[in-house]
Design a protein around this motif. Sequence first.
Motif, PDB file in Angstrom:
ATOM      1  N   GLU A  98      38.176 -34.826  40.426  1.00  0.00           N
ATOM      2  CA  GLU A  98      38.850 -35.602  41.458  1.00  0.00           C
ATOM      3  C   GLU A  98      39.391 -36.918  40.920  1.00  0.00           C
ATOM      4  O   GLU A  98      40.348 -37.475  41.462  1.00  0.00           O
ATOM      5  N   ARG A  99      38.748 -37.443  39.873  1.00  0.00           N
ATOM      6  CA  ARG A  99      39.202 -38.682  39.245  1.00  0.00           C
ATOM      7  C   ARG A  99      39.214 -38.468  37.739  1.00  0.00           C
ATOM      8  O   ARG A  99      38.337 -37.798  37.188  1.00  0.00           O
ATOM      9  N   PHE A 100      40.196 -39.046  37.049  1.00  0.00           N
ATOM     10  CA  PHE A 100      40.303 -38.823  35.615  1.00  0.00           C
ATOM     11  C   PHE A 100      41.165 -39.898  34.978  1.00  0.00           C
ATOM     12  O   PHE A 100      41.971 -40.552  35.643  1.00  0.00           O
ATOM     13  N   ALA A 101      40.987 -40.080  33.682  1.00  0.00           N
ATOM     14  CA  ALA A 101      41.855 -40.947  32.895  1.00  0.00           C
ATOM     15  C   ALA A 101      43.087 -40.152  32.489  1.00  0.00           C
ATOM     16  O   ALA A 101      43.037 -38.921  32.362  1.00  0.00           O
ATOM     17  N   LEU A 102      44.187 -40.863  32.257  1.00  0.00           N
ATOM     18  CA  LEU A 102      45.457 -40.195  31.974  1.00  0.00           C
ATOM     19  C   LEU A 102      46.207 -40.941  30.889  1.00  0.00           C
ATOM     20  O   LEU A 102      46.376 -42.161  30.971  1.00  0.00           O
ATOM     21  N   ALA A 103      46.644 -40.207  29.882  1.00  0.00           N
ATOM     22  CA  ALA A 103      47.444 -40.793  28.806  1.00  0.00           C
ATOM     23  C   ALA A 103      48.679 -39.932  28.608  1.00  0.00           C
ATOM     24  O   ALA A 103      48.599 -38.697  28.626  1.00  0.00           O
ATOM     25  N   GLY A 104      49.824 -40.586  28.434  1.00  0.00           N
ATOM     26  CA  GLY A 104      51.052 -39.854  28.221  1.00  0.00           C
ATOM     27  C   GLY A 104      51.898 -40.489  27.139  1.00  0.00           C
ATOM     28  O   GLY A 104      51.855 -41.703  26.922  1.00  0.00           O
ATOM     29  N   HIS A 105      52.668 -39.654  26.468  1.00  0.00           N
ATOM     30  CA  HIS A 105      53.591 -40.111  25.437  1.00  0.00           C
ATOM     31  C   HIS A 105      55.011 -39.768  25.867  1.00  0.00           C
ATOM     32  O   HIS A 105      55.274 -38.670  26.355  1.00  0.00           O
ATOM     33  N   ASP A 106      55.930 -40.719  25.737  1.00  0.00           N
ATOM     34  CA  ASP A 106      57.346 -40.445  25.970  1.00  0.00           C
ATOM     35  C   ASP A 106      57.541 -39.915  27.396  1.00  0.00           C
ATOM     36  O   ASP A 106      57.180 -40.590  28.346  1.00  0.00           O
ATOM     37  N   ARG A 107      58.092 -38.724  27.599  1.00  0.00           N
ATOM     38  CA  ARG A 107      58.277 -38.184  28.937  1.00  0.00           C
ATOM     39  C   ARG A 107      56.953 -38.096  29.690  1.00  0.00           C
ATOM     40  O   ARG A 107      56.883 -38.376  30.890  1.00  0.00           O
ATOM     41  N   HIS A 125      41.996 -44.734  34.464  1.00  0.00           N
ATOM     42  CA  HIS A 125      42.525 -45.488  33.324  1.00  0.00           C
ATOM     43  C   HIS A 125      43.861 -44.864  32.956  1.00  0.00           C
ATOM     44  O   HIS A 125      44.040 -43.651  33.095  1.00  0.00           O
ATOM     45  N   LEU A 126      44.782 -45.686  32.454  1.00  0.00           N
ATOM     46  CA  LEU A 126      46.121 -45.197  32.167  1.00  0.00           C
ATOM     47  C   LEU A 126      46.597 -45.704  30.807  1.00  0.00           C
ATOM     48  O   LEU A 126      46.491 -46.900  30.511  1.00  0.00           O
ATOM     49  N   ALA A 127      47.147 -44.806  30.005  1.00  0.00           N
ATOM     50  CA  ALA A 127      47.755 -45.174  28.727  1.00  0.00           C
ATOM     51  C   ALA A 127      49.162 -44.604  28.660  1.00  0.00           C
ATOM     52  O   ALA A 127      49.386 -43.433  28.988  1.00  0.00           O
ATOM     53  N   CYS A 128      50.120 -45.422  28.242  1.00  0.00           N
ATOM     54  CA  CYS A 128      51.514 -45.002  28.092  1.00  0.00           C
ATOM     55  C   CYS A 128      51.953 -45.326  26.665  1.00  0.00           C
ATOM     56  O   CYS A 128      51.850 -46.476  26.237  1.00  0.00           O
ATOM     57  N   LEU A 129      52.458 -44.324  25.964  1.00  0.00           N
ATOM     58  CA  LEU A 129      52.786 -44.469  24.551  1.00  0.00           C
ATOM     59  C   LEU A 129      54.292 -44.420  24.319  1.00  0.00           C
ATOM     60  O   LEU A 129      54.965 -43.452  24.666  1.00  0.00           O
ATOM     61  N   ASP A 130      54.810 -45.493  23.753  1.00  0.00           N
ATOM     62  CA  ASP A 130      56.161 -45.621  23.222  1.00  0.00           C
ATOM     63  C   ASP A 130      57.248 -45.281  24.233  1.00  0.00           C
ATOM     64  O   ASP A 130      58.145 -44.465  23.961  1.00  0.00           O
ATOM     65  N   VAL A 131      57.187 -45.962  25.366  1.00  0.00           N
ATOM     66  CA  VAL A 131      58.198 -45.770  26.389  1.00  0.00           C
ATOM     67  C   VAL A 131      58.211 -47.013  27.273  1.00  0.00           C
ATOM     68  O   VAL A 131      57.265 -47.809  27.260  1.00  0.00           O
ATOM     69  N   LEU A 132      59.281 -47.182  28.005  1.00  0.00           N
ATOM     70  CA  LEU A 132      59.352 -48.191  29.068  1.00  0.00           C
ATOM     71  C   LEU A 132      59.411 -47.473  30.409  1.00  0.00           C
ATOM     72  O   LEU A 132      59.912 -46.346  30.486  1.00  0.00           O
TER      73      LEU A 132
END
Length: 291
Positions: A98-107, A125-132
Amino acid sequence: MTPAIAGFTYQRVPVADGVSLNAAVAGSGRPIVLLHGFPQTHLMWRHVAADLAADHTVICPDLRGYGASDKPAETGAAYAKRTMAADIVALARTLGHERFALAGHDRGALVAFRAGLDHPETITHLACLDVLPTLDMWEVMRGTTAAVGFHLYLMAQPPGLPEQMIAAYPDGFFSHFLDIWTNDPQAIPADVRAAYLDACRDAVPSIVADYRASAGVDVDHDQTDRDAGNRLRMPVTVLQQDWGAALGFDAAALWSAWAPDLRHSTVTCGHFMAEEAPADIAKALRDLLAR
């Protein structure tokens, strides 16, 4: 034989009417979902995922429209990041989280960003890699520096021409990005590169639809959130190449406007940082999860 992440099990998970995602899953403990970028599949996380699976439940899906996941027709908001984010929430929920951390790259980072805004009670928690964020990206792309994003403008065009042009020479088109965005070509071995190209070759319409949404409905959603003062409520980590100064904008400042609890840092590598600097990325994600 298509490469797979060693030690992970694969399953197809229904997430919406007529849409199932291909997902690789391993480990136990606090869950984290890892979302790939363009022109890749979940395989881009193979090193980081194996590291994190030592003490976390790790879920690596192919986004809708990519890899071995379903590729619905481009109707309505089928490829809005809001829709794709809802896929990921449904995926995790079906797998028991039901709850989780999320990391994404680009799209995948754009999908993660939207999930963080739309589902703050779900994303821990949220991680975003090499994007705006999409809205900021369009606002800072201008002049000759915008040439690096020619594909953004190409795939923003109405249906027809972009798909036809890319489908005429798909391997050349997608290889271009694998070549110019990689500082260390050895980071993407031949079998993985072939898997990326095979997957993209079969997904031209849906990949274009994903990008087209980012020149339309995704901008509208971001603007609505900006106007309403909506922000990311969870701890956020943003990792980027050291390209902000070269392009003439302050990436950390742009991200800070969205994320009050932000840690922004640069990584010395090419765009495909999870493959070129997996130890650095795994450490950054572990640091995020400890916040």
